[in-house]
Design an enzyme around this catalytic site. Structure first.
Site: not given
Ligand code: CMC
Length: 428
Positions: A307, A364
């Site tokens: 998240h 989710d």
């Molecule tokens: N699986 C594997 N690796 C992950 C995941 C995941 N679900 N989420 C983040 N990472 C890794 C990412 O690759 C990065 O690694 P590194 O630092 O080595 O490059 C690190 O964790 C930080 O991730 P980020 O993408 O920079 O973090 P963000 O804050 O931009 O993204 C997120 C947050 C929710 C989009 C992401 O965690 C994600 O894609 N999760 C899966 C989709 C999901 O479940 N979304 C629902 C969110 S809750 C409902 C809502 O409120 O919308």
């Protein structure tokens, strides 16, 4: 005296005001930085940028705290109803009995949509994703209520649009499902509660005498409350920015639905179940998917994990996990996908990759399992999220308008070519 933060740049010192919120959150006010120092700030994805000051929702991602207008999500999910929470978010306080009765009555009197909405609905192919249909139908409400286009109407008139939005979204959502199923639409029953009415419009058929199961209605009530607001997330920010151009509430909500649709935001609930199904079909090989999620050359992510703001735990996920267990137990359903979800969570939580990055199950991860148990098809999951998030979008839009916020218009650092002369096509 206002505290200041000093910025040293190019031999000068700039004093930037420090803004403090009611929960001691701190921000540096950089609104004059470009004028004074010729600088902007750069923060892709707004990971550390406050876009507004808001009194609606407080969350502390490090401690796993979420409160609507000061009330904890745990208390609200346990004790209140979705319409009570909607009132709280939109008007700022919990309603008393008279206020809730009149709010509920007003909503139940506006659940019907214009008959011509059905012709629009008929134009959508049966394979249309219900989120696309819902976003379009909400936008089409501007055609049935043209006065809603005027952003400077009285607060009573704006309130009329707010009430209509809450009243009609379940009807439009259920009808988008009926369109997909090529079943006749079911008209609202204004004697039923908000959740009961929606469930009936979804599942009732002309040939069946449908009784709403109270377990299902109560589970839905809880899920909607848990999704009702989440401060400046992708869809709420979209609603605010669209509304900041003085676009109507319906247009702003329609844009919010589109933003929510994506799998990184609300669409994750659909993606989680699809992922769990895929793992199940792949003989339940969890470790394979954990490795895929960790592999930077693989685009696969563990859906329902991670998240932007929660880096410890998502308090909504805790409540939902328990609710999933309860609902499946009460309905006597055994879902093999729940076992896979629990094993996947256990393995991921003990893996350094996920621990180091603060990746935990989010709201989710388990919500789809409950929706499935309630009989809701997978591509309707995100529509359920939209139903829940509606009061949040409305509250965010209303606050933005009442605070006379300026049009949202970020700046950029240009990285393209510098000026060059046009070359005639024959010479290129
Ligand atoms: N699986 C594997 N690796 C992950 C995941 C995941 N679900 N989420 C983040 N990472 C890794 C990412 O690759 C990065 O690694 P590194 O630092 O080595 O490059 C690190 O964790 C930080 O991730 P980020 O993408 O920079 O973090 P963000 O804050 O931009 O993204 C997120 C947050 C929710 C989009 C992401 O965690 C994600 O894609 N999760 C899966 C989709 C999901 O479940 N979304 C629902 C969110 S809750 C409902 C809502 O409120 O919308």
């Amino acid at each position: 005296m206002t505290k200041k933060v000093e910025l040293h740049y190019d031999g000068n010192i700039y004093n930037l005001p420090l803004i403090e919120g009611s929960e001691n959150e701190k921000a540096i006010d950089i609104s004059n930085l470009r004028k004074d120092a010729g600088l902007i700030t750069l923060d892709k994805g707004f990971k550390n940028t406050g876009s507004t000051e808001s009194s609606i929702t407080f969350l502390d991602g490090e401690s796993g705290i979420l409160r609507y207008r000061g009330y904890s999500i745990e208390d609200l999910a346990e004790n209140s109803t979705f319409l009570e929470v909607a009132f709280l978010l939109i008007y700022g306080d919990l309603p008393n009995i008279e206020e809730l009765t009149s709010f509920t009555k007003e909503i139940s009197e506006h659940t019907l949509v214009h008959e011509d909405v059905k012709s629009i609905l008929d134009g959508f192919p049966s394979k249309s994703h219900p989120m696309g249909v819902l976003s379009s139908l909400v936008s089409s409400l501007t055609a049935f209520y043209p006065k809603s286009l005027d952003p400077n109407r009285s607060s009573e008139e704006i309130n009329g649009t707010i009430i209509r939005s809450i009243a009609k979204l379940p009807t439009l959502a259920a009808w988008s499902f009926k369109n997909r199923m090529r079943q006749p639409v079911v008209y609202p029953d204004n004697n039923l509660g908000y959740c009961e009415n929606f469930i009936r419009m979804m599942f009732s058929l002309p040939t069946v005498n449908y009784e709403v199961n109270p377990i299902i209605a109560s589970a839905l009530n809880k899920l909607l409350i848990l999704h009702a607001d989440h401060e400046q997330n992708c869809s709420a920010s979209t609603v605010r920015i669209v509304g900041s151009s003085h676009a109507s509430l319906y247009a702003s909500i329609s844009a919010g639905i589109a933003a929510l649709w994506g799998p990184l935001h609300g669409g994750a609930n659909q993606a989680v179940i699809e992922m769990l199904e895929q793992i199940r079909e792949d003989s339940g090989d969890i470790s394979k998917y954990i490795e895929k999620a960790k592999d930077k050359n693989d685009s696969f992510r563990l859906m329902g994990f991670g998240h932007r703001v929660y880096k410890n735990f998502d308090p909504r996920a805790k409540i939902i996990k328990k609710a999933a267990d309860d609902v499946l137990g009460q309905l006597g359903i055994e879902d093999p996908v729940l076992d896979i979800a629990m094993k996947l969570e256990q393995v991921a939580l003990s893996d350094d990759y996920f621990k180091d990055r603060g990746l935990y199950p989010n709201v989710d991860f388990y919500s789809g399992i409950i929706y499935r148990a309630l009989g809701i098809p997978t591509d309707m999951f995100t529509v359920m999220f939209a139903l829940g998030r509606l009061p949040g979008w409305i509250a965010q839009w209303k606050e933005m308008r009442e605070n006379h916020e300026p049009i949202g218009r970020p700046r950029q650092i240009y990285t393209g070519p510098t000026e060059r002369s046009y070359v005639m096509i024959k010479d290129r």
